[in-house]
Design a protein around this motif. Structure first.
Motif, PDB file in Angstrom:
ATOM      1  N   ASN A   3      -7.428 -13.789 -28.932  1.00 51.11           N
ATOM      2  CA  ASN A   3      -7.191 -14.937 -29.793  1.00 51.11           C
ATOM      3  C   ASN A   3      -6.992 -16.217 -28.994  1.00 51.11           C
ATOM      4  OD1 ASN A   3      -7.324 -13.327 -32.003  1.00 51.11           O
ATOM      5  ND2 ASN A   3      -5.143 -13.108 -32.254  1.00 51.11           N
ATOM      6  N   ILE A   4      -6.941 -16.092 -27.672  1.00 51.90           N
ATOM      7  CA  ILE A   4      -6.688 -17.244 -26.809  1.00 51.90           C
ATOM      8  C   ILE A   4      -7.967 -18.051 -26.656  1.00 51.90           C
ATOM      9  CG2 ILE A   4      -6.019 -17.980 -24.500  1.00 51.90           C
ATOM     10  CD1 ILE A   4      -4.337 -15.433 -24.322  1.00 51.90           C
ATOM     11  N   VAL A   5      -7.866 -19.330 -26.910  1.00 56.66           N
ATOM     12  CA  VAL A   5      -9.004 -20.235 -26.765  1.00 56.66           C
ATOM     13  C   VAL A   5      -8.972 -20.790 -25.352  1.00 56.66           C
ATOM     14  CG1 VAL A   5     -10.050 -22.373 -27.588  1.00 56.66           C
ATOM     15  CG2 VAL A   5      -8.924 -20.833 -29.199  1.00 56.66           C
ATOM     16  N   ALA A   6     -10.110 -20.731 -24.680  1.00 55.51           N
ATOM     17  CA  ALA A   6     -10.181 -21.237 -23.311  1.00 55.51           C
ATOM     18  C   ALA A   6     -10.109 -22.760 -23.312  1.00 55.51           C
ATOM     19  CB  ALA A   6     -11.478 -20.786 -22.656  1.00 55.51           C
ATOM     20  N   LEU A   7      -9.210 -23.282 -22.484  1.00 54.29           N
ATOM     21  CA  LEU A   7      -9.080 -24.723 -22.339  1.00 54.29           C
ATOM     22  C   LEU A   7     -10.024 -25.205 -21.247  1.00 54.29           C
ATOM     23  CD1 LEU A   7      -5.186 -25.043 -22.320  1.00 54.29           C
ATOM     24  CD2 LEU A   7      -6.721 -25.682 -24.175  1.00 54.29           C
ATOM     25  N   PRO A   8     -10.488 -26.432 -21.354  1.00 55.12           N
ATOM     26  CA  PRO A   8     -11.266 -26.994 -20.249  1.00 55.12           C
ATOM     27  C   PRO A   8     -10.432 -26.999 -18.969  1.00 55.12           C
ATOM     28  CG  PRO A   8     -11.443 -28.387 -22.193  1.00 55.12           C
ATOM     29  CD  PRO A   8     -10.393 -27.343 -22.477  1.00 55.12           C
ATOM     30  N   ARG A   9     -11.077 -26.894 -17.840  1.00 52.18           N
ATOM     31  CA  ARG A   9     -10.391 -26.792 -16.552  1.00 52.18           C
ATOM     32  C   ARG A   9      -9.392 -27.927 -16.328  1.00 52.18           C
ATOM     33  NH1 ARG A   9     -13.879 -25.337 -11.525  1.00 52.18           N
ATOM     34  NH2 ARG A   9     -13.952 -23.489 -12.808  1.00 52.18           N
ATOM     35  N   GLN A  10      -9.735 -29.159 -16.659  1.00 51.85           N
ATOM     36  CA  GLN A  10      -8.835 -30.298 -16.463  1.00 51.85           C
ATOM     37  C   GLN A  10      -7.573 -30.143 -17.305  1.00 51.85           C
ATOM     38  OE1 GLN A  10      -8.994 -32.794 -14.275  1.00 51.85           O
ATOM     39  NE2 GLN A  10      -7.039 -33.544 -14.994  1.00 51.85           N
ATOM     40  N   LEU A  15      -1.820 -28.819 -17.768  1.00 49.77           N
ATOM     41  CA  LEU A  15      -0.792 -27.983 -18.381  1.00 49.77           C
ATOM     42  C   LEU A  15       0.016 -27.250 -17.306  1.00 49.77           C
ATOM     43  CD1 LEU A  15       0.450 -27.019 -21.010  1.00 49.77           C
ATOM     44  CD2 LEU A  15      -1.344 -25.291 -21.155  1.00 49.77           C
ATOM     45  N   ILE A  16      -0.663 -26.724 -16.308  1.00 46.42           N
ATOM     46  CA  ILE A  16       0.026 -26.059 -15.194  1.00 46.42           C
ATOM     47  C   ILE A  16       0.937 -27.043 -14.472  1.00 46.42           C
ATOM     48  CG2 ILE A  16      -0.326 -25.006 -12.915  1.00 46.42           C
ATOM     49  CD1 ILE A  16      -2.868 -23.684 -14.145  1.00 46.42           C
ATOM     50  N   ASP A  17       0.460 -28.253 -14.252  1.00 44.09           N
ATOM     51  CA  ASP A  17       1.281 -29.278 -13.586  1.00 44.09           C
ATOM     52  C   ASP A  17       2.532 -29.612 -14.398  1.00 44.09           C
ATOM     53  OD1 ASP A  17      -0.538 -29.403 -11.503  1.00 44.09           O
ATOM     54  OD2 ASP A  17      -1.513 -31.238 -12.231  1.00 44.09           O
ATOM     55  N   ARG A  18       2.379 -29.734 -15.714  1.00 42.60           N
ATOM     56  CA  ARG A  18       3.542 -30.014 -16.572  1.00 42.60           C
ATOM     57  C   ARG A  18       4.527 -28.848 -16.569  1.00 42.60           C
ATOM     58  NH1 ARG A  18      -0.408 -31.966 -20.214  1.00 42.60           N
ATOM     59  NH2 ARG A  18      -0.032 -30.184 -21.591  1.00 42.60           N
ATOM     60  N   THR A  59       3.659 -20.753  -8.942  1.00 42.32           N
ATOM     61  CA  THR A  59       3.096 -20.996  -7.620  1.00 42.32           C
ATOM     62  C   THR A  59       3.038 -22.487  -7.325  1.00 42.32           C
ATOM     63  OG1 THR A  59       1.808 -18.957  -7.690  1.00 42.32           O
ATOM     64  CG2 THR A  59       1.060 -20.669  -6.152  1.00 42.32           C
ATOM     65  N   ALA A  60       2.569 -23.265  -8.286  1.00 41.36           N
ATOM     66  CA  ALA A  60       2.482 -24.717  -8.101  1.00 41.36           C
ATOM     67  C   ALA A  60       3.866 -25.317  -7.882  1.00 41.36           C
ATOM     68  CB  ALA A  60       1.810 -25.365  -9.308  1.00 41.36           C
ATOM     69  N   ALA A  61       4.853 -24.866  -8.647  1.00 40.11           N
ATOM     70  CA  ALA A  61       6.216 -25.390  -8.509  1.00 40.11           C
ATOM     71  C   ALA A  61       6.776 -25.057  -7.122  1.00 40.11           C
ATOM     72  CB  ALA A  61       7.118 -24.811  -9.596  1.00 40.11           C
ATOM     73  N   ARG A  62       6.582 -23.840  -6.689  1.00 37.46           N
ATOM     74  CA  ARG A  62       7.091 -23.441  -5.368  1.00 37.46           C
ATOM     75  C   ARG A  62       6.410 -24.227  -4.256  1.00 37.46           C
ATOM     76  NH1 ARG A  62       7.055 -17.106  -6.988  1.00 37.46           N
ATOM     77  NH2 ARG A  62       9.120 -17.047  -7.958  1.00 37.46           N
ATOM     78  N   GLN A  63       5.106 -24.451  -4.392  1.00 36.42           N
ATOM     79  CA  GLN A  63       4.383 -25.236  -3.392  1.00 36.42           C
ATOM     80  C   GLN A  63       4.903 -26.667  -3.347  1.00 36.42           C
ATOM     81  OE1 GLN A  63       0.312 -24.628  -4.613  1.00 36.42           O
ATOM     82  NE2 GLN A  63       0.071 -22.843  -3.287  1.00 36.42           N
ATOM     83  N   GLN A  64       5.203 -27.248  -4.493  1.00 34.37           N
ATOM     84  CA  GLN A  64       5.743 -28.611  -4.531  1.00 34.37           C
ATOM     85  C   GLN A  64       7.116 -28.676  -3.881  1.00 34.37           C
ATOM     86  OE1 GLN A  64       5.554 -30.331  -8.486  1.00 34.37           O
ATOM     87  NE2 GLN A  64       3.524 -29.461  -8.811  1.00 34.37           N
ATOM     88  N   ILE A  65       7.927 -27.666  -4.094  1.00 31.14           N
ATOM     89  CA  ILE A  65       9.260 -27.619  -3.483  1.00 31.14           C
ATOM     90  C   ILE A  65       9.142 -27.537  -1.969  1.00 31.14           C
ATOM     91  CG2 ILE A  65      11.338 -26.200  -3.217  1.00 31.14           C
ATOM     92  CD1 ILE A  65      10.967 -25.473  -6.238  1.00 31.14           C
TER      93      ILE A  65
END
Length: 74
Positions: A3-10, A15-18, A59-65
């Motif tokens: 049921n998950i709709v694929a989001l465009p890569r951007q 969303l991952i950044d937020r 992963t992104a959060a840990r890399q930013q830290i």
């Protein structure tokens, strides 16, 4: 069938950044359960987004830290 709709890569990247920023703000990068609880509490993300993007956001959060700590140390 999913049921998950694929989001465009951007949009997915944004969303991952937020999500990563929220994880850092709530200091919820230690465990998956803390991260899920924190992201659910914001009411900004769907269950599906959290389920599919949590690992990338953590992963992104840990890399930013780490990057911030390295910049501070130099």
């Amino acid at each position: 069938m999913s049921n998950i709709v694929a989001l465009p890569r951007q949009e997915t990247g944004d969303l991952i950044d937020r999500m990563a920023a929220d994880l850092i703000r709530f200091e919820a990068t230690g465990t998956e359960s803390d991260a899920i609880r924190s992201l659910m509490a914001t009411r900004r993300y769907s269950y599906g987004d959290i389920a599919t993007l949590l690992d990338d956001a953590m992963t992104a959060a840990r890399q930013q830290i780490v990057a911030a700590e390295m910049a501070r140390a130099s």
